[in-house]
Design an enzyme around this catalytic site. Sequence first.
Site, PDB file in Angstrom:
ATOM      1  N   GLN A 122       0.815  -1.223   0.000  1.00  0.00           N
ATOM      2  CA  GLN A 122       0.000   0.000   0.000  1.00  0.00           C
ATOM      3  C   GLN A 122       0.845   1.269   0.000  1.00  0.00           C
ATOM      4  OE1 GLN A 122      -3.147   0.181  -0.520  1.00  0.00           O
ATOM      5  NE2 GLN A 122      -3.806  -1.934  -0.168  1.00  0.00           N
ATOM      6  N   CYS A 143     -16.712 -10.876   6.518  1.00  0.00           N
ATOM      7  CA  CYS A 143     -17.813 -11.821   6.701  1.00  0.00           C
ATOM      8  C   CYS A 143     -17.230 -13.202   6.976  1.00  0.00           C
ATOM      9  CB  CYS A 143     -18.679 -11.855   5.445  1.00  0.00           C
ATOM     10  SG  CYS A 143     -20.170 -12.798   5.700  1.00  0.00           S
TER      11      CYS A 143
END
Length: 391
Positions: free
Chosen positions: A178, A324
């Site tokens: 990043q 999730c």
Amino acid sequence: MKEIYLDNNATTKVDEAVFEEMRPYFCELYGNPSSMHFFGGQVQGKVNEARQRVAALLGASTDEIIFTACGTESDNAAIRSALEVFPDRRHVITSRVEHPAVLTQCRNLTQKGYRVTEIGVDSAGRLDLEELKAAVDEDTAIVSLMWANNETGVIFPVEEAAAIAKAKGALFHTDAVQAVGKIKIDMASSCIDMLSVSGHKLHAPKGIGVLYLRRGTPFRPFLVGGHQEKSRRAGTENAGAIIALGKACELAGTYMDIENSQVKAQRDRLQDALMASIPNARINGEGADRLPNTTSIAFEFVEGEAILLLLSELGICASSGSACTSGSLEPSHVLRAMGVPFTCAHGSIRFSLSRFTTDDEIDFVIKELPSIIQRLRQMSPFGREFLKSQV
Ligand code: PLP
């Protein structure tokens, strides 16, 4: 519907100039760069040029650049290599907020008898260097710490961390996936041994990465076979993608100032306006040194996924701070490690901008998001309680 793409830490648009650079290397100049004939040779020449461009962005030498298939491969290759280089050292250090490309591998190592230490962070996501100092010992094979966090943008003091690791003879790797292209990196003046790059985070295609390997650093390849990449990464080179990455790195160098002026100004304007117009919001990582393009904002008493869906209906793409797992939405390991309260972590949204983000797009989000949060708070019991307390 035209998209407003504010999810650049997930992946970026391939710059059209990058696409044009790689286009001829699929249907016309498709030779194998290792072939002896002129047709392969011209691809080899272009791969060499790409290597120079990548090296220039990193302040590295061309022989320190190994092309891989992705950031994940580079991370895996670095850690596995260190363990093979130092078979007698059985300790690995990383942090609690790493990307799964590092964290999963490290956690798997505990099942193989390795001692793994995960260094913690404070409430702003800053690395605890004292904890690192106390953890490194003569048994440590490698310290792997990310340069910048993908969720919050928080930047780690990797040079200091590398010096701590090296004082005990351990290798130091950083996942800079990043960071590359967003902040200046100069490996010539660094003591970091290995560094991972991913093309698709800096406007090159998916499926191309780099492992920077400092000259002289002992290394055992992850993929063995042919002699590509000086026998450090076997497999026919993904020439088109390598050439694209070279161009993307050249452009990233050119646009670095824009990243730190225009993109940062847009990010600051977005977060300042949202903080001013939406009560009970907080910036995850506020106060820490952060990437110029990233802001993660927690909106209390709402579900991040519900925010994302409503944003998506308007064409706005962002991401949430939840994962999730087995059907339930768990706040991300990064926000949990920072101790972000449950009610905030659930409603965290990451906006990540790029040089293609426009002022109008930022204005649109600033205009639309407050009413989305208000609507969602009216729909949730805790949110309604909160709204009542506001009047
Ligand atoms: N490391 C970080 C910090 C990332 O953000 C990502 C991708 O999201 C990766 C590693 C994995 O990179 P790749 O998708 O190229 O495997």
